[in-house]
Design a protein around this motif. Sequence first.
Motif, short mmCIF file in Angstrom:
data_model
loop_
_atom_site.label_atom_id
_atom_site.label_comp_id
_atom_site.label_asym_id
_atom_site.label_seq_id
_atom_site.Cartn_x
_atom_site.Cartn_y
_atom_site.Cartn_z
N GLY A 676 0.80 -1.21 0.00
CA GLY A 676 0.00 0.00 0.00
C GLY A 676 0.84 1.26 0.00
O GLY A 676 0.36 2.33 -0.41
N THR A 677 2.11 1.17 0.45
CA THR A 677 2.97 2.36 0.42
C THR A 677 3.21 2.85 -1.00
O THR A 677 3.62 4.00 -1.19
CB THR A 677 4.34 2.06 1.08
N MET A 678 2.96 2.00 -2.00
CA MET A 678 3.12 2.44 -3.38
C MET A 678 2.15 3.57 -3.73
O MET A 678 2.39 4.32 -4.68
CB MET A 678 2.91 1.26 -4.33
N LEU A 679 1.07 3.67 -2.98
CA LEU A 679 0.12 4.75 -3.22
C LEU A 679 0.75 6.11 -2.94
O LEU A 679 0.25 7.15 -3.40
CB LEU A 679 -1.12 4.57 -2.34
N LEU A 680 1.85 6.13 -2.17
CA LEU A 680 2.53 7.38 -1.85
C LEU A 680 3.32 7.93 -3.02
O LEU A 680 3.72 9.08 -3.02
CB LEU A 680 3.48 7.18 -0.66
N ALA A 681 3.56 7.08 -4.05
CA ALA A 681 4.42 7.48 -5.17
C ALA A 681 3.81 8.58 -6.02
O ALA A 681 4.51 9.34 -6.67
CB ALA A 681 4.75 6.28 -6.04
N GLY A 682 2.48 8.67 -6.05
CA GLY A 682 1.83 9.77 -6.75
C GLY A 682 1.70 9.58 -8.25
O GLY A 682 1.51 10.57 -8.97
N ASN A 683 1.82 8.35 -8.77
CA ASN A 683 1.59 8.12 -10.19
C ASN A 683 0.65 6.94 -10.38
O ASN A 683 0.44 6.13 -9.47
CB ASN A 683 2.90 7.93 -10.95
N SER A 684 0.09 6.85 -11.57
CA SER A 684 -0.94 5.85 -11.84
C SER A 684 -0.41 4.42 -11.72
O SER A 684 -1.08 3.55 -11.16
CB SER A 684 -1.52 6.05 -13.25
N LEU A 685 0.79 4.18 -12.24
CA LEU A 685 1.33 2.82 -12.22
C LEU A 685 1.45 2.29 -10.80
O LEU A 685 0.94 1.21 -10.48
CB LEU A 685 2.70 2.81 -12.90
N PHE A 686 2.12 3.02 -9.93
CA PHE A 686 2.32 2.56 -8.56
C PHE A 686 1.02 2.59 -7.76
O PHE A 686 0.81 1.75 -6.88
CB PHE A 686 3.40 3.38 -7.86
N SER A 687 0.16 3.57 -8.04
CA SER A 687 -1.11 3.63 -7.31
C SER A 687 -1.97 2.40 -7.61
O SER A 687 -2.51 1.76 -6.70
CB SER A 687 -1.88 4.90 -7.69
N GLN A 688 -2.08 2.06 -8.89
CA GLN A 688 -2.87 0.88 -9.27
C GLN A 688 -2.22 -0.40 -8.76
O GLN A 688 -2.90 -1.30 -8.26
CB GLN A 688 -3.01 0.83 -10.79
N MET A 689 -0.90 -0.48 -8.88
CA MET A 689 -0.21 -1.68 -8.42
C MET A 689 -0.33 -1.81 -6.89
O MET A 689 -0.60 -2.90 -6.37
CB MET A 689 1.26 -1.61 -8.83
N GLY A 690 -0.11 -0.70 -6.18
CA GLY A 690 -0.17 -0.75 -4.73
C GLY A 690 -1.55 -1.13 -4.22
O GLY A 690 -1.69 -2.01 -3.36
N PHE A 691 -2.59 -0.51 -4.78
CA PHE A 691 -3.95 -0.83 -4.33
C PHE A 691 -4.31 -2.26 -4.65
O PHE A 691 -4.82 -3.00 -3.80
CB PHE A 691 -4.97 0.11 -4.98
N SER A 692 -4.06 -2.67 -5.89
CA SER A 692 -4.51 -4.00 -6.33
C SER A 692 -3.83 -5.11 -5.54
O SER A 692 -4.50 -6.05 -5.07
CB SER A 692 -4.27 -4.18 -7.83
#
Length: 748
Positions: A676-692
Amino acid sequence: MFHRIGHFVVRRAWWVIGAWLIAAVAIISTAPAITAQTDESKFLPKHYESVQASELQAEAFPANFSPGAYAVFERKGGGKLDEADKATAEKVVKGLTDKHIEYVETVLPVGKSYSKDGTFGVSMIAIDKKVLQKPEAADAAKALREAGVELTAGTPVKMLLGGPAASILDQQDSSKLAEALIGVGTFVIILLTLWLIFRSLTVAWLPILSIIIYSMVANGLIGYAGKLFGLKSDNSMSAILIVVLFGVGTDYFLFLMFRYRERLRAGDERKEAVVNAVGRVGEAIASAAGAVVVAFAVLVLSSLGMFTALGPSLAIAVAVTALASITLVPAVLSVVPERVLFRRVVEWLRWAGRHLAWLARGARGPRPAGNFPEHWMRQSKGSRFAALGGGVQRRPAVAALASGLVLVALTVAALGYKGTFDLTSGSMPKTKESMVVQDRMMKAFSAGAADPSHVYLASTNGAKLDAAGLDTYRAALAGTPGVAAVPADRTSLSKDGLTADITVVLKDAPATNKAIDTMGSLRETAHGSAPSGTKVLVGGQTSVLKDINTAMAHDYKLVFPVAALLILLILAFQLRSLVAPWYLMASVGLGFGATLGATSLIFQKIGGEPGLMFMLPIFIYLFVVAIGTDYNILMIARLREEVKEGRTPREAAGEAVKHAGPTVAAAGFILAATFGTMLLAGNSLFSQMGFSIAFGIIVSAFVMAMFFTPAITALLGHVAWWPGHGDSPSQDGPAAVRDAEPEPAGRL
């Protein structure tokens, strides 16, 4: 086997710890660095048309002007550019040329390249093609930006830099920030969560320090593998490695730590408890890691270089993590007394206070005792996991049906999944300068003008191409639906007159699904309308993405089934059953569908995104299926252990949830939170990857492993272990450890 490993590690604990430290220093000091590749075409095999077009372009048009960057000039306060502003822009262009920036070959005048509304002008910049997809291109872009700020100082004009080189620079900056945020977030989450579970800072720090040691080994081995096999990774790999090493490493630490504490509560001496903990969960850790390693390693079958590099790298990381979890971590546990390991912060302060007072008295009198309340031996009353286990035991059909319906309902939502291929905008925030430039150019010109496609028409019979034939051919290309223009002045011939480079401007942005669909039609027209005696290759970014789309379809048909089959075999070997592996794989398959469905709902339906990043299903499949199998393995291994102790299948299911539930819950929470920390990156790729992936892990831990798997196993009874004897009762009856109920992870 794992009991023998435990005995070896405990007897030679300091040797094991020393060996890991020496290996870490030796490997990390000699290993080559992990480098990232930013050119999507480099991820494709050479038989794809876009790759062949790129090779033809390099051969026939080595000196062709190909913009590596775009300098956009606009007023600092907004509004139209006046004549003085345009003169300033031309002076800046001359100034950029006079600076002779390394790798910058040509800076074209703005000339007539102004937007229709007159608010900005564009200068195209050629950068050495040999470095265009390398870090040197980012260095050139950085120098251009700094020079632009210097040359526009004191004027009402500002310069923005976009294009491929600027995108590489912005991606690097974004990746470094993402890695820092993910690293700090992962560190804080692990430290805080372990402290809340065990109320001990020593326990909280132990996995972090261990992971730091063996992560150096893993990163070094990945560097060696990359150099040896020529693996090409992308900018996301470093951040993913951080999450995998710390997340999976903490998972395996918890598998061992909960069982170690349980053995202490059962009365084992410290070193004996370590040996028994390794003996009881070592097989589960090895099998779980085996499933993950196999799933990642199968990516070598992928058509895309980004996956063929990422898969082996993650496989190496998980293999090293598993080895350290049954050697390094037990060795450390065996040399740290339990009174030190489980000592609370308050107790440390009291101990320090008594010793300070003793020292203040001149060290007179007996040294303060170190006895502390043995809180780790106290048992929790009314464990919520005991209640959950009792519910599964009494009503397994209800538990299976309810959890199954949740998974099926979310899986139906996966039918709305759409893929998107815009890796550039997906890997950095839209506020980055290169993204702002791209937006400006798309609004002012055709959306496809910033990065047009190229049709290469080459003679195959030695006859030179004639102008009349090219005019007719361009007209055919221009009639393709989705094509905005095929300008005659942007067609160039090779020196020998045998090859033509025809620029085709699409109506849509090059990375959109509409443009990719247009590419299919454009290729049909280009090949079908080609004059006799010629061959055609279509290149450009959209052509590359079209081929990536084709390669992904190939990977879905190959990678998914092969990974599933290998994981199925691992489960069958570990469980000695031909029945249990099938419903375990069915459950994680539902977990994959549920995760993809939930992600589609959140980002496409609610968030309004045009689609999910094209590689997301692969990541979800590998992480959710492989890591979800970890929790299933841990739960069913404990269930089998309970059955072998003489309990009925339903009683065993209840006891498995009661005893393994805290471990699964804690491990699932920490791993989900780290992703979930990937959501901190602020871009679509990491946000989608982190959430999923975080959502998929939550589903795997709290729906599949906690309810679905034990409930189905309880309903099937002895059939679940057919044709082996994995549920044959032992002669000893329930072990004493069953009377020692572990403290639940309800402290979270």
